[in-house]
Write an enzyme that holds these catalytic residues in place. Sequence first.
Site, PDB file in Angstrom:
ATOM      1  N   TRP A  10      32.260  20.879  85.121  1.00 14.67           N
ATOM      2  CA  TRP A  10      31.099  20.780  86.021  1.00 14.67           C
ATOM      3  C   TRP A  10      29.770  20.796  85.259  1.00 14.67           C
ATOM      4  O   TRP A  10      28.711  20.613  85.873  1.00 14.67           O
ATOM      5  CB  TRP A  10      31.117  21.942  87.022  1.00 14.67           C
ATOM      6  N   HIS A  95      32.443  20.641  72.708  1.00 16.37           N
ATOM      7  CA  HIS A  95      31.992  19.493  73.516  1.00 16.37           C
ATOM      8  C   HIS A  95      30.796  18.843  72.819  1.00 16.37           C
ATOM      9  O   HIS A  95      29.963  19.539  72.221  1.00 16.37           O
ATOM     10  CB  HIS A  95      31.610  19.981  74.918  1.00 16.37           C
ATOM     11  N   GLU A 166      36.573  12.339  73.532  1.00 17.90           N
ATOM     12  CA  GLU A 166      35.435  11.975  74.388  1.00 17.90           C
ATOM     13  C   GLU A 166      34.401  11.204  73.564  1.00 17.90           C
ATOM     14  O   GLU A 166      33.510  11.829  72.959  1.00 17.90           O
ATOM     15  CB  GLU A 166      34.769  13.240  74.942  1.00 17.90           C
ATOM     16  N   GLY A 234      33.810  14.709  83.937  1.00 19.67           N
ATOM     17  CA  GLY A 234      32.482  15.266  84.164  1.00 19.67           C
ATOM     18  C   GLY A 234      32.005  14.975  85.576  1.00 19.67           C
ATOM     19  O   GLY A 234      32.504  15.578  86.540  1.00 19.67           O
TER      20      GLY A 234
HETATM   21  P1  13P Z   1      31.496  12.156  82.468  1.00 20.81           P
HETATM   22  O1  13P Z   1      32.849  12.125  83.142  1.00 20.81           O
HETATM   23  O2  13P Z   1      30.369  12.484  83.369  1.00 20.81           O
HETATM   24  O3  13P Z   1      31.284  10.931  81.633  1.00 20.81           O
HETATM   25  O4  13P Z   1      31.540  13.378  81.439  1.00 20.81           O
HETATM   26  C1  13P Z   1      32.560  13.437  80.522  1.00 20.81           C
HETATM   27  C2  13P Z   1      32.496  14.753  79.873  1.00 20.81           C
HETATM   28  O5  13P Z   1      31.603  15.010  79.075  1.00 20.81           O
HETATM   29  C3  13P Z   1      33.500  15.738  80.268  1.00 20.81           C
HETATM   30  O6  13P Z   1      33.529  16.813  79.397  1.00 20.81           O
END
Ligand code: 13P
Length: 251
Positions: A10, A95, A166, A234
């Site tokens: 979140w 992250h 990611e 996200g």
């Molecule tokens: P989004 O799904 O908003 O691109 O974010 C990805 C994210 O950073 C999840 O940790």
Amino acid sequence: MKKPILVANWKNHPESLRAVTPILTGLSRKSAVYKKLSTFIAPPLVYIEAVSSKIKSFAGLAGQDIFFAMEGTYTGAVTPDILKSFGVKLTIIGHSERRALGETNEVAAAKVKTALRSGITPLLCIGEEARDAEGNYFEFLSEELKLSLEGIRRKDDAHKLIIAYEPIWAIGKKAKDAMPPADLAQMVIFIKKVLTEIFGRESAERIPILYGGSVESGNANELVATGVQGFLVGHASLDPKNFSEIAEALL
Ligand code: 13P
């Protein structure tokens, strides 16, 4: 076979505790779907108690980060034992949004060790900032992964890890700007190869690799077919309908 893994990050949303309730109500409507997966919700820490009581029957509680020290006096920090006492079972580590604030591979490695010692599953994030025609991002990722797992070599520890790939350039966009599935399939193989170099084939095969970066209901199905074992979501995780459709794609 292990259940697919779905983690809602979140980040720093929603804007108030009051706005948490409709999201939780929406999520619980699809609890049967989430129960079929290993589903985790990582809310802002101050919402953790409100969230934990409502998701207990269908999802686990996750941290968005973990402090690197087990104990001591650190004003402003939340130590792992406190997280554990609230029922946190998994934590995101490294992250890209934390790395952008200065978190190094060395700090990420310390946090992975702390999580393992605390009995909290480490979900380690890696990802390149941009792609280049020469493929330098392969080298970058290999180094990021190896340094963020520096000093972690025991098979027992390897078997508790989860990796989230990611790519930074694909975060916070629309589904059409997420990573193309063919490229993701290639990256999954590459990450497995690096994990094999670190832990050996048998252990590497057991480490789930998740994808994160603009996963939405519109692209979840095609991204599942790349060999990933789940998603780190996200913005779409704050929209119960979108999130439940992503969950269904993993079944
Ligand atoms: P989004 O799904 O908003 O691109 O974010 C990805 C994210 O950073 C999840 O940790």
